[in-house]
Design a protein around this motif. Structure first.
Motif, PDB file in Angstrom:
ATOM      1  N   CYS A 129       0.867  -1.178   0.000  1.00 41.65           N
ATOM      2  CA  CYS A 129       0.000   0.000   0.000  1.00 41.65           C
ATOM      3  C   CYS A 129       0.904   1.228   0.000  1.00 41.65           C
ATOM      4  O   CYS A 129       2.045   1.174   0.449  1.00 41.65           O
TER       5      CYS A 129
ATOM      6  N   ASN B 298      -7.486   4.018  -2.526  1.00 36.92           N
ATOM      7  CA  ASN B 298      -7.455   5.259  -1.756  1.00 36.92           C
ATOM      8  C   ASN B 298      -7.458   6.471  -2.683  1.00 36.92           C
ATOM      9  O   ASN B 298      -7.553   7.603  -2.230  1.00 36.92           O
TER      10      ASN B 298
ATOM     11  N   CYS C  46      -1.906   4.103   7.161  1.00 36.14           N
ATOM     12  CA  CYS C  46      -2.988   4.589   8.025  1.00 36.14           C
ATOM     13  C   CYS C  46      -2.877   3.900   9.390  1.00 36.14           C
ATOM     14  O   CYS C  46      -2.776   2.668   9.452  1.00 36.14           O
TER      15      CYS C  46
ATOM     16  N   THR D 148       2.475  -3.955  11.365  1.00 35.15           N
ATOM     17  CA  THR D 148       2.382  -4.610  10.065  1.00 35.15           C
ATOM     18  C   THR D 148       2.699  -6.092  10.233  1.00 35.15           C
ATOM     19  O   THR D 148       3.812  -6.443  10.630  1.00 35.15           O
TER      20      THR D 148
ATOM     21  N   CYS E 209      -5.127   0.842  10.046  1.00 29.52           N
ATOM     22  CA  CYS E 209      -5.130  -0.259   9.088  1.00 29.52           C
ATOM     23  C   CYS E 209      -4.488  -1.496   9.716  1.00 29.52           C
ATOM     24  O   CYS E 209      -3.355  -1.439  10.197  1.00 29.52           O
TER      25      CYS E 209
ATOM     26  N   TYR F 205      -3.307  -4.008   8.244  1.00 26.88           N
ATOM     27  CA  TYR F 205      -2.332  -4.619   7.351  1.00 26.88           C
ATOM     28  C   TYR F 205      -1.079  -3.768   7.170  1.00 26.88           C
ATOM     29  O   TYR F 205       0.024  -4.291   7.066  1.00 26.88           O
ATOM     30  N   HIS F 206      -1.255  -2.457   7.084  1.00 30.75           N
ATOM     31  CA  HIS F 206      -0.131  -1.575   6.771  1.00 30.75           C
ATOM     32  C   HIS F 206       0.018  -0.440   7.781  1.00 30.75           C
ATOM     33  O   HIS F 206       0.753   0.497   7.547  1.00 30.75           O
ATOM     34  N   GLY F 207      -0.690  -0.490   8.890  1.00 33.12           N
ATOM     35  CA  GLY F 207      -0.710   0.592   9.873  1.00 33.12           C
ATOM     36  C   GLY F 207       0.431   0.540  10.859  1.00 33.12           C
ATOM     37  O   GLY F 207       1.569   0.212  10.522  1.00 33.12           O
TER      38      GLY F 207
END
Length: 122
Positions: free
Chosen positions: A30, A107, A34, A44, A37, A39-41
């Motif tokens: 990504c 996004n 964020c 991770t 998130c 997954y990627h916040g």
């Protein structure tokens, strides 16, 4: 009022052998981090730390197999699907051009890199 067994049997005969929709993950990356998130916040998971992309052989098979079934395909559940232009043009537009219903969650930060006329049609 039909009996429960008869109702279940009738419902069972209406089931498709293939899912109504399929989620396709093109890669695991990504372009945002964020905080909320999963997954990627801020945390991770290990799978999302190293880049992983759908192999061309899998993409080719999707293009061959999915149009045979009356299903829709969704992109962008765990990743930003527009990050890989080659896969977007090959898989997303390829399926759409074959009459497969497509849904893209993005996004929006990369939309200016694409022909919006084509993207709006998806």
């Amino acid at each position: 009022m039909p009996s429960c067994d008869r109702h279940l049997q009738r419902e069972k005969t209406n089931l498709s052998a293939f899912p109504v929709s399929v989620n396709v993950v093109l890669h695991n990356q990504c372009n945002l981090k964020c905080p909320v998130c999963p997954y990627h916040g801020s945390y991770t998971p290990p799978y999302f730390q190293a880049k992983d992309t759908m192999p061309n052989a899998v993409a080719d098979r999707l293009l061959q197999e999915l149009p045979k079934f009356a299903c829709a395909v969704k992109f962008g559940e765990f990743e930003e699907p527009l990050l890989d232009r080659g896969l977007v043009e090959k898989v997303i537009f390829g399926l759409y051009n074959q009459g497969v219903g497509t849904h893209v969650t993005t996004n929006g930060l990369l939309l200016d890199q694409y022909d919006l006329g084509n993207l709006n049609s998806v």
